[in-house]
Structures are given as structure tokens and as C-alpha cells.
Design an enzyme around this catalytic site. Structure first.
Site, PDB file in Angstrom:
ATOM      1  N   SER A 195      51.817  58.874  55.270  1.00  0.00           N
ATOM      2  CA  SER A 195      52.580  58.951  56.534  1.00  0.00           C
ATOM      3  C   SER A 195      52.122  60.158  57.342  1.00  0.00           C
ATOM      4  O   SER A 195      51.876  61.236  56.778  1.00  0.00           O
ATOM      5  CB  SER A 195      54.076  59.095  56.236  1.00  0.00           C
ATOM      6  OG  SER A 195      54.774  59.384  57.433  1.00  0.00           O
ATOM      7  N   TYR A 231      61.485  62.036  51.944  1.00  0.00           N
ATOM      8  CA  TYR A 231      60.438  61.084  52.348  1.00  0.00           C
ATOM      9  C   TYR A 231      59.100  61.806  52.558  1.00  0.00           C
ATOM     10  O   TYR A 231      58.062  61.375  52.047  1.00  0.00           O
ATOM     11  CB  TYR A 231      60.869  60.370  53.632  1.00  0.00           C
ATOM     12  CG  TYR A 231      59.849  59.404  54.184  1.00  0.00           C
ATOM     13  CD1 TYR A 231      59.725  58.120  53.668  1.00  0.00           C
ATOM     14  CD2 TYR A 231      59.003  59.779  55.229  1.00  0.00           C
ATOM     15  CE1 TYR A 231      58.790  57.231  54.179  1.00  0.00           C
ATOM     16  CE2 TYR A 231      58.069  58.896  55.744  1.00  0.00           C
ATOM     17  CZ  TYR A 231      57.965  57.625  55.224  1.00  0.00           C
ATOM     18  OH  TYR A 231      57.022  56.749  55.729  1.00  0.00           O
TER      19      TYR A 231
HETATM   20  N1  LIG Z   1      55.878  52.017  60.495  1.00  0.00           N
HETATM   21  C1  LIG Z   1      55.493  53.273  60.610  1.00  0.00           C
HETATM   22  O1  LIG Z   1      55.453  53.836  61.711  1.00  0.00           O
HETATM   23  C2  LIG Z   1      55.092  54.064  59.392  1.00  0.00           C
HETATM   24  C3  LIG Z   1      54.762  55.411  59.580  1.00  0.00           C
HETATM   25  C4  LIG Z   1      54.389  56.150  58.485  1.00  0.00           C
HETATM   26  C5  LIG Z   1      54.324  55.566  57.226  1.00  0.00           C
HETATM   27  N2  LIG Z   1      54.649  54.269  57.065  1.00  0.00           N
HETATM   28  C6  LIG Z   1      54.541  53.709  55.709  1.00  0.00           C
HETATM   29  O2  LIG Z   1      53.886  52.470  55.758  1.00  0.00           O
HETATM   30  C7  LIG Z   1      54.322  51.663  54.658  1.00  0.00           C
HETATM   31  C8  LIG Z   1      54.728  50.302  55.174  1.00  0.00           C
HETATM   32  O3  LIG Z   1      55.837  50.468  56.034  1.00  0.00           O
HETATM   33  P1  LIG Z   1      56.232  49.419  57.177  1.00  0.00           P
HETATM   34  O4  LIG Z   1      56.495  50.192  58.390  1.00  0.00           O
HETATM   35  O5  LIG Z   1      55.271  48.293  57.154  1.00  0.00           O
HETATM   36  O6  LIG Z   1      57.682  48.981  56.607  1.00  0.00           O
HETATM   37  P2  LIG Z   1      58.313  47.568  56.270  1.00  0.00           P
HETATM   38  O7  LIG Z   1      59.737  47.857  55.956  1.00  0.00           O
HETATM   39  O8  LIG Z   1      57.991  46.596  57.343  1.00  0.00           O
HETATM   40  O9  LIG Z   1      57.561  47.125  54.931  1.00  0.00           O
HETATM   41  C9  LIG Z   1      57.782  47.790  53.708  1.00  0.00           C
HETATM   42  C10 LIG Z   1      57.775  46.739  52.606  1.00  0.00           C
HETATM   43  O10 LIG Z   1      57.884  47.446  51.343  1.00  0.00           O
HETATM   44  C11 LIG Z   1      58.726  46.665  50.514  1.00  0.00           C
HETATM   45  N3  LIG Z   1      59.303  47.507  49.461  1.00  0.00           N
HETATM   46  C12 LIG Z   1      60.209  48.500  49.604  1.00  0.00           C
HETATM   47  N4  LIG Z   1      60.528  49.010  48.397  1.00  0.00           N
HETATM   48  C13 LIG Z   1      59.797  48.322  47.477  1.00  0.00           C
HETATM   49  C14 LIG Z   1      59.692  48.380  46.063  1.00  0.00           C
HETATM   50  N5  LIG Z   1      60.424  49.238  45.344  1.00  0.00           N
HETATM   51  N6  LIG Z   1      58.840  47.535  45.438  1.00  0.00           N
HETATM   52  C15 LIG Z   1      58.118  46.653  46.156  1.00  0.00           C
HETATM   53  N7  LIG Z   1      58.183  46.532  47.491  1.00  0.00           N
HETATM   54  C16 LIG Z   1      59.019  47.369  48.146  1.00  0.00           C
HETATM   55  C17 LIG Z   1      59.797  46.127  51.452  1.00  0.00           C
HETATM   56  O11 LIG Z   1      60.478  45.018  50.891  1.00  0.00           O
HETATM   57  C18 LIG Z   1      58.974  45.782  52.682  1.00  0.00           C
HETATM   58  O12 LIG Z   1      58.527  44.430  52.637  1.00  0.00           O
HETATM   59  C19 LIG Z   1      55.459  52.425  53.995  1.00  0.00           C
HETATM   60  O13 LIG Z   1      54.955  53.073  52.838  1.00  0.00           O
HETATM   61  C20 LIG Z   1      55.876  53.428  55.043  1.00  0.00           C
HETATM   62  O14 LIG Z   1      56.449  54.581  54.472  1.00  0.00           O
HETATM   63  C21 LIG Z   1      55.045  53.495  58.127  1.00  0.00           C
END
Ligand SMILES: NC(=O)c1ccc[n+]([C@@H]2O[C@H](COP(=O)([O-])OP(=O)(O)OC[C@H]3O[C@@H](n4cnc5c(N)ncnc54)[C@H](O)[C@@H]3O)[C@@H](O)[C@H]2O)c1
Length: 252
Positions: free
Chosen positions: A143, A156
Site C-alpha cells: 500500500s 493497517y
Molecule cells: N484500493 C486501493 O486504493 C488500495 C490502496 C492500497 C492498497 N490496497 C490493497 O490492495 C489489495 C486489494 O484491495 P482492493 O482495493 O482490491 O479491495 P477489495 O475489497 O475490492 O478486494 C479485497 C479482496 O480480499 C478478500 N479477502 C479479504 N480478507 C481475506 C482473507 N482473509 N482471505 C482471503 N481473501 C480475503 C476480500 O474478500 C476481497 O475479495 C488489498 O491488499 C489492499 O490493502 C488497495
């Protein structure tokens, strides 16, 4: 796009939604046989069906990355249906927003366990296949918050900084085995997680963030999956242990 990953099996955790879903779709378009792993097995099944409808090969498995037995079971199912694992994308993640003094040990541990220990579990369970093959690619989604720090997100951000440290050290250890390990720290990508955060704790309207972003737009899941597709390709074999920011230029 071509079939640059033909013959490779890719596992994408968090593959049911957002960034993970986009990575699963993209790696399948590039020819990989893709295992879509997620806590939400039904949505993982939808993504696998989407890949199959486009002519790709995919298999969905329900998993809790925080639970090692669940990870081991899921990867055994992947090997049975698709073959040994060559590519691992760790995108499963859990966000949280709490005043530091309100973070209980239980909450702290639950965030660390999904984001950091979950990445550890999946890497440790998949790497033996890569060592055996003498080739492997790991991309850990961290992140951009770990570049800058974010108030009320100490749990986080600490978990994501841990993913960056894990990535750098594992890259040094696995390089001689033909395996690269890199991390993409996304910044402000329009996904269900971001929208939920904006509807709740995140006091950052999209237009304000866009104004602070050099490329003047929000990120899309496809921005991350494009970088991921490159990092898992043959062409990226000399890139390892790197933190490849994809954030529109807000963090450099
Ligand atoms: N969207 C952003 O701006 C952003 C920024 C920084 C980091 N991230 C990181 O990117 C990654 C994806 O995030 P996203 O934005 O696509 O979110 P999202 O919520 O769309 O997808 C996350 C997925 O992870 C799954 N998940 C959660 N806990 C789990 C577990 N214990 N076991 C298996 N699956 C699990 C959820 O069911 C979901 O389908 C994450 O690690 C998030 O921290 C996202």
C-alpha cells in the site's frame, strides 16, 4: 496482448474483487491458468466463470489466507486442478481505521494476520513448486500508505510496511532459485474497498484526491494489473526486491 504466460499456473488471492479480480482477468488474458482464491468463494466463482467465458482456464477456491490449514488445502486443490504454481499474486487484504489508543490486541492481530501473515502463509505454501521448477514470480500488493503513514491506520500501515520488508528479504533469498519477488503499493485505486472506506472513515472525496494527484485521475484496478502482468513476465526477470509504486505520482 499475446499468450506470454502460456503454460504457467497463477494463484491470485483476493481474486474475487477489485485489484485481485483485475489481476486474475489480466493474467488469464496473457495465457496463464488462473486460480482465483478468496474468502468470498461465490464471487471468486463468478470471476473464474468470467475468465472461462473469455476462453481462459480458471478455477475458484474459497480460502482464508489468515488460516494456514485453509491455505494449504486451497493450494492442494489448485495443484490438482491446474498444476504446480509458478506465479503468486497476494492481493487479499483487510483495511481498518481506528484511533491508536482504541486498537485492542485482538484487532491489531487480526489486521496483521490477514495482511502480513496471510502473505507469509501463501508465499511459504507456494514457493516449493517454484523452487522445484527453477522459476517463479511473486507480486505482493502492499500500500502507498506505507510510504507516507496515515493517521488512525497504524495497524493497517504497519501490516503493509511488513509486506514490503518481507518482499525485499524474500527476493534476496529466492533470487538464486530463479524466483523474483516484488511489491506494488497501490494508491487510491477505485475498488469496492476504497468505496467502502470513502463511505465510512476516509475523509477524502475523490475530486480532492484527483486534484492532488499529478496525473489528475483516480487509479483503476487495471493500472495495478498492468504492472503486475509485467512483473510476472519473462521480461521482468532482472527485477526483484523492488517496490513499484502505482499511484499517479502522489508518492515517489
Ligand atoms: N484500493 C486501493 O486504493 C488500495 C490502496 C492500497 C492498497 N490496497 C490493497 O490492495 C489489495 C486489494 O484491495 P482492493 O482495493 O482490491 O479491495 P477489495 O475489497 O475490492 O478486494 C479485497 C479482496 O480480499 C478478500 N479477502 C479479504 N480478507 C481475506 C482473507 N482473509 N482471505 C482471503 N481473501 C480475503 C476480500 O474478500 C476481497 O475479495 C488489498 O491488499 C489492499 O490493502 C488497495
Amino acid at each position: 496482448m499475446g499468450q506470454t504466460l502460456a503454460g504457467r499456473v497463477a494463484v491470485v488471492t483476493g481474486g474475487a474483487s477489485g485489484i485481485g479480480r483485475s489481476c486474475a482477468l489480466r493474467l488469464a488474458q496473457d495465457g496463464a491458468r488462473v486460480a482465483v482464491l478468496d474468502l468470498n468463494a461465490a464471487h471468486a466463482g463468478d470471476v473464474a466463470a468470467e475468465i472461462q467465458a473469455e476462453g481462459g482456464t480458471a478455477h475458484a477456491v474459497g480460502v482464508d489466507v489468515a488460516d494456514r490449514a485453509s491455505v494449504d488445502r486451497a493450494l492442494a486443490e489448485v495443484r490438482k486442478h491446474l498444476g504446480p504454481i509458478a506465479i503468486l499474486v497476494n492481493s487479499a487484504g483487510k483495511t481498518a481505521h481506528d484511533s491508536f489508543l482504541d486498537i485492542s490486541l485482538e484487532l491489531w492481530t487480526s489486521v496483521l494476520t490477514v495482511n502480513l501473515t496471510g502473505t507469509f502463509h501463501c508465499c511459504q505454501a507456494a514457493v516449493p513448486d517454484m523452487i522445484e521448477a527453477g522459476w517463479g514470480r511473486i507480486v505482493n500488493i502492499s500500500s502507498s500508505s506505507a510510504h507516507s503513514g496515515v493517521p488512525y491506520m497504524t495497524h493497517y500501515v504497519a501490516s503493509k510496511a511488513g509486506v514490503i520488508g518481507l518482499t525485499k528479504s524474500l527476493a534476496l533469498e529466492l533470487g538464486p532459485s530463479g524466483i523474483t519477488v516484488n511489491t506494488i503499493p497501490p494508491g487510491f485505486i477505485d475498488t469496492p474497498m476504497l468505496r467502502t472506506a470513502q463511505a465510512g472513515f476516509l475523509d477524502t472525496p475523490t475530486e480532492k484526491v484527483i486534484g492532488q494527484t499529478p496525473v489528475r485521475r483516480a487509479g483503476r484496478p487495471e493500472d495495478i494489473s498492468a504492472a503486475c502482468a509485467f512483473l510476472v513476465s519473462e521480461d521482468a526477470g532482472y527485477i526483484t526486491g523492488q517496490v513499484i509504486g502505482v499511484n499517479g505520482g502522489r508518492n515517489t
